[in-house]
Design a protein around this motif. Structure first.
Motif, PDB file in Angstrom:
ATOM      1  N   ARG A 188       0.815  -1.220   0.000  1.00 54.26           N
ATOM      2  CA  ARG A 188       0.000   0.000   0.000  1.00 54.26           C
ATOM      3  C   ARG A 188       0.850   1.271   0.000  1.00 54.26           C
ATOM      4  NH1 ARG A 188      -3.167   0.053   5.699  1.00 54.26           N
ATOM      5  NH2 ARG A 188      -3.430  -2.128   5.197  1.00 54.26           N
ATOM      6  N   THR A 193      -8.037   0.001  -5.331  1.00 52.03           N
ATOM      7  CA  THR A 193      -8.583  -1.144  -4.609  1.00 52.03           C
ATOM      8  C   THR A 193      -7.520  -2.147  -4.177  1.00 52.03           C
ATOM      9  OG1 THR A 193      -9.012  -2.118  -6.778  1.00 52.03           O
ATOM     10  CG2 THR A 193     -10.861  -1.030  -5.695  1.00 52.03           C
ATOM     11  N   PHE A 194      -6.299  -2.065  -4.734  1.00 53.16           N
ATOM     12  CA  PHE A 194      -5.254  -3.013  -4.335  1.00 53.16           C
ATOM     13  C   PHE A 194      -4.824  -2.697  -2.904  1.00 53.16           C
ATOM     14  CE2 PHE A 194      -0.821  -4.475  -4.060  1.00 53.16           C
ATOM     15  CZ  PHE A 194      -1.013  -5.805  -4.368  1.00 53.16           C
ATOM     16  N   LYS A 195      -4.945  -3.699  -2.010  1.00 58.33           N
ATOM     17  CA  LYS A 195      -4.662  -3.491  -0.575  1.00 58.33           C
ATOM     18  C   LYS A 195      -5.468  -2.308  -0.031  1.00 58.33           C
ATOM     19  CE  LYS A 195      -0.570  -6.049  -0.589  1.00 58.33           C
ATOM     20  NZ  LYS A 195      -0.427  -7.261   0.230  1.00 58.33           N
ATOM     21  N   ARG A 196      -6.648  -2.124  -0.540  1.00 58.59           N
ATOM     22  CA  ARG A 196      -7.540  -1.009  -0.176  1.00 58.59           C
ATOM     23  C   ARG A 196      -6.971   0.364  -0.536  1.00 58.59           C
ATOM     24  NH1 ARG A 196      -8.338  -3.733   4.897  1.00 58.59           N
ATOM     25  NH2 ARG A 196     -10.060  -5.191   4.707  1.00 58.59           N
ATOM     26  N   GLY A 197      -6.056   0.384  -1.517  1.00 55.21           N
ATOM     27  CA  GLY A 197      -5.648   1.697  -2.023  1.00 55.21           C
ATOM     28  C   GLY A 197      -4.163   1.977  -1.977  1.00 55.21           C
TER      29      GLY A 197
END
Lengths: 352, 352
Positions: free
Chosen positions: A83, A105-109
């Motif tokens: 992240r 959206t990867f690792k919630r941003g």
């Protein structure tokens, strides 16, 4: 607030941005075109990218889908992104849309930077934070609102684009000029984007993106003013869909250019938009975009398509009209008879 | 700010929320358990849900994946949801995580309400806005930060849960009690969650979720204070992984309960946490959670797993410790020898 950088020294600017962000690893997303035409030069000129890991997806809006998204997520994961890493999206609107969504959206941003390589991408897709993919046959059905850390816009990127791509993006710039005012419009109509004068184009582009940025900032949730960006698109989408149905698709910007002329005719009829200026714009569009192959037999279908675009309930259709350049009247209504008259005048102006 | 509603009248609260939101269509996401055990009662009691369209996915964390996500997006699309619709997620953490992410990204975002049906879901997953799916073998690899419009928490939902599920969720509540203070902790240790006194549990739960909510509000980006929520989890994750490796998995909350005792031993050694209280908590854990089947031969592997969890570079491991209930020392360091001593004392306390 995202940084918008207009430069013809992309590599230098990117180096500075990457150094300032100090990410845990740099990842570059390119499509099958930009990986050959843009990435080698960028990588050679930008030492900050020497350790960057490259991720590619096939070019084209048809590949802005869940398969490509899943591939980008997988590659980020395999290559060890976290992240605190950064993704650099190098491509047209397809790449900045899908890359922005993958990063959001990867690792919630994770953070991302956009480097648009098409004029349309630079003028249209780099402001507003819309990211996403097509899904289930619908465009941009899945996505998020998330702004890039920075957008680095260089007109030197466009030198290898075909003329039709340049004109297609330029139609959106003409739209912004009309929303801005007479001075901006005059400067745009005095230029031909296929001349590739990098510095002149950079100045026009900075002013054009500024218009969109101000509109979006004043109305981020698309409740009012932002509808002005719809100028030319109600008729434009109808031209685009009709061409598709006839099996002879036209570039989006061409349809928008024709749509602008139709909607300025309506603006003349309803809001007193100047005849002289209408003729001047119609002339520019005719000379650079040609004319759509329609007859009055196509009117019923065009009207149906305009209705569908706006989901209106009766025979009236909602347009963005202009009293003059820079004087916008959103939510302006026209009936079907008026639109047919406007289409007649449009064909006349275009010497059909 | 999302609404957190503690009630034992879920149907009435939901009706009010739906009426106030006035959405274009209501959609309900349930899993293969809650669709049978919860949904029929909710639908019968809540007229606002009579026209709701139901979407289901298979139960279990293993199904919190891209296939299920894609299925939810497809169903929303087929059933005609739009960005003014609302999704109601009825289930445990798996359903609120994946449903929250699906709603956050469908048409770039529609509203959603969470109705947690497990104690762990209510206490842990309903605050903080973490949504997402597992991907490529990693938990919560893809997702977004997005809070529900509202979370409706009812302890009556939990009456059909097995005891092990209740204890598993209750371990997180004991953790919150330790972070809160002696009074909160005493109330928790005086109660047995499997008694199912709805009103008593609702009060304990409201206070417990309040602790997490305050911590997250003070440190939304997980830079400092939020690390306190990690209490019990460094040792706990090691117990959980070891049990998995031995082919005898334990519920997450059981491993956390044991981890809390180990980390309170370390807190006693390093921060002077009271012996009497440590014995009392160890007794509660032993009586309700039993003891993990470990010997000193397992210590090297447990230490490796703790190292891995924290990605530390030398032989020291980072813990959240307590001087006393409510007096937190984040980023407290312990060496391997200390941890081995703590594991010995832990086994002693648990009468192994």
């Amino acid at each position: 607030m995202q940084k918008l950088i207009f430069t013809n020294e992309v590599a230098r600017e990117l180096s500075g941005l990457i150094a300032a962000a100090n990410p845990h690893g740099v990842y570059v997303l390119a499509d099958s075109n930009t990986v050959m035409l843009v990435w080698p030069y960028l990588a050679a000129d930008c030492p900050a990218l020497s350790d960057a890991r490259l991720i590619t997806v096939p070019a084209g809006d048809i590949n802005k889908n869940l398969d490509s998204l899943s591939h980008i997520w997988s590659e980020l994961q395999k290559l060890g992104a976290n992240r605190h890493s950064m993704l650099i999206n190098v491509g047209g609107g397809m790449i900045t849309d899908i890359g922005g969504f993958a990063a959001s959206t990867f690792k919630r941003g994770m953070r991302f930077i956009n480097v648009p390589t098409t004029l349309l991408g630079a003028v249209d897709a780099s402001v507003g934070g819309k990211t996403g993919i097509n899904f289930g046959g619908l465009k941009n059905e899945i996505g998020a609102f998330r702004e890039a850390e920075a957008v680095v816009i260089s007109t030197a990127m466009f030198s290898s684009l075909p003329d039709s791509e340049m004109y297609s993006g330029y139609a959106e710039m003409i739209k912004h000029g009309l929303l801005d005012g007479e001075e901006a419009l005059t400067a745009l109509l005095a230029y031909n984007p296929c001349v590739h004068d990098f510095n002149c184009m950079l100045e026009l582009l900075e002013s054009s993106v500024g218009v969109k940025r101000r509109v979006v900032a004043e109305d981020p949730t698309e409740k009012g003013l932002r509808k002005s960006l719809n100028l030319g698109h109600t008729a434009g989408h109808a031209f685009e869909s009709l061409a598709m149905e006839k099996g002879a698709p036209v570039p989006h910007g061409y349809a928008v250019a024709w749509g602008i002329v139709v909607e300025l005719v309506l603006s003349h009829m309803h809001k007193g938009f100047s005849t002289a200026l209408l003729r001047k714009i119609a002339g520019y569009v005719r000379d650079h975009y040609g004319v759509p192959s329609i007859t009055c037999d196509d009117y019923p279908r065009l009207l149906e398509l305009m209705h569908h675009d706006k989901k209106n309930l009766d025979d009236r259709i909602n347009f963005t009209m202009l009293e003059a350049p820079g004087v916008v009247a959103i939510d302006s209504i026209a009936g079907e008879e008026d639109i047919k008259v406007a289409l007649d005048i449009f064909r006349d102006l275009m010497s059909m």
